[in-house]
Design an enzyme around this catalytic site. Structure first.
Site, PDB file in Angstrom:
ATOM      1  N   CYS A  26     -10.871   3.766  -5.779  1.00  0.00           N
ATOM      2  CA  CYS A  26     -10.124   4.305  -4.643  1.00  0.00           C
ATOM      3  C   CYS A  26     -11.064   5.118  -3.771  1.00  0.00           C
ATOM      4  CB  CYS A  26      -8.980   5.190  -5.155  1.00  0.00           C
ATOM      5  SG  CYS A  26      -7.937   5.841  -3.828  1.00  0.00           S
ATOM      6  N   HIS A  86      -0.186   3.715  -2.344  1.00  0.00           N
ATOM      7  CA  HIS A  86      -0.500   4.876  -1.501  1.00  0.00           C
ATOM      8  C   HIS A  86       0.672   5.216  -0.585  1.00  0.00           C
ATOM      9  CE1 HIS A  86      -4.585   6.100  -2.334  1.00  0.00           C
ATOM     10  NE2 HIS A  86      -5.008   4.847  -2.309  1.00  0.00           N
ATOM     11  N   HIS A 134      -2.394  -1.798  -4.858  1.00  0.00           N
ATOM     12  CA  HIS A 134      -3.064  -0.493  -4.806  1.00  0.00           C
ATOM     13  C   HIS A 134      -2.733   0.213  -3.489  1.00  0.00           C
ATOM     14  CE1 HIS A 134      -6.449   2.391  -5.394  1.00  0.00           C
ATOM     15  NE2 HIS A 134      -6.412   2.381  -4.071  1.00  0.00           N
ATOM     16  N   GLU A 135      -2.887  -0.485  -2.376  1.00  0.00           N
ATOM     17  CA  GLU A 135      -2.637   0.132  -1.066  1.00  0.00           C
ATOM     18  C   GLU A 135      -1.158   0.447  -0.873  1.00  0.00           C
ATOM     19  OE1 GLU A 135      -5.164   1.260   0.278  1.00  0.00           O
ATOM     20  OE2 GLU A 135      -6.692  -0.031  -0.605  1.00  0.00           O
TER      21      GLU A 135
END
Length: 172
Positions: free
Chosen positions: A100, A147, A143-144
């Site tokens: 990250c 966020h 993953h994004e």
């Protein structure tokens, strides 16, 4: 223009907040946000030799915006995802060492779905559906997306031994 020094780092409370949707009235701001995301991603690439995607909250832009820029064969060039929603996740799961930009020297062992489908709007406010069958791209999107939900990969670690430092690149 935002720079690497503007990147929110692990421990910043904003990284744990759920983002607000991008609205149609936000569209005049999107190009500037994307330029900032692109610039910081390029600085991360130059400094740490990684980076295929970045989410707006990593720069303190608390909107549901993901910027991808990878040479992946499924598509070429940058891609902007506004208000993405995961509509289908494969039952197959794989493990990886995730990284990250908000903690660039730390790797975290996590599990991610192998395939997914998502809906989103592009930078022109056009609706899209994207089915991603490639594992590397699917894990990046997850993953994004996390966020945007205020979830970091540190919170998805498989266990307490699922952390390690990124090896420092060396010249040969």
């Amino acid at each position: 223009m935002k720079h690497l020094t503007d990147l929110l780092l692990l421990g910043d409370p904003r990284l744990y907040e759920r983002c607000e949707p991008v609205t149609e009235s936000d569209l005049p701001l999107v190009a500037g946000w994307v330029a900032d995301l692109h610039n910081v991603m390029e600085e991360i690439r130059a400094t740490y030799q990684f980076g295929r995607g970045i989410a707006a909250p990593q720069l303190g832009i608390m909107k549901r915006l993901i910027y991808l820029n990878t040479s992946h064969p499924e598509y070429g060039g940058p891609r902007v995802l506004l208000n993405p929603e995961l509509t289908s996740l494969s039952p197959e799961i794989a493990e990886l060492w995730d990284d990250c930009m908000s903690f660039p020297n730390l790797l975290v062992r996590v599990q991610r779905h192998c395939r997914l489908t998502l809906t989103f709007r592009d930078e022109h406010w056009q609706p899209n559906t994207w089915t991603v069958d490639d594992w590397a791209l699917a894990e990046l999107i997850q993953h994004e997306y996390d966020h945007l939900e205020g979830v970091l990969c540190t919170m998805r670690a498989i266990d307490a031994q699922s952390f390690r430092w990124r090896p420092t690149p060396t010249c040969s």
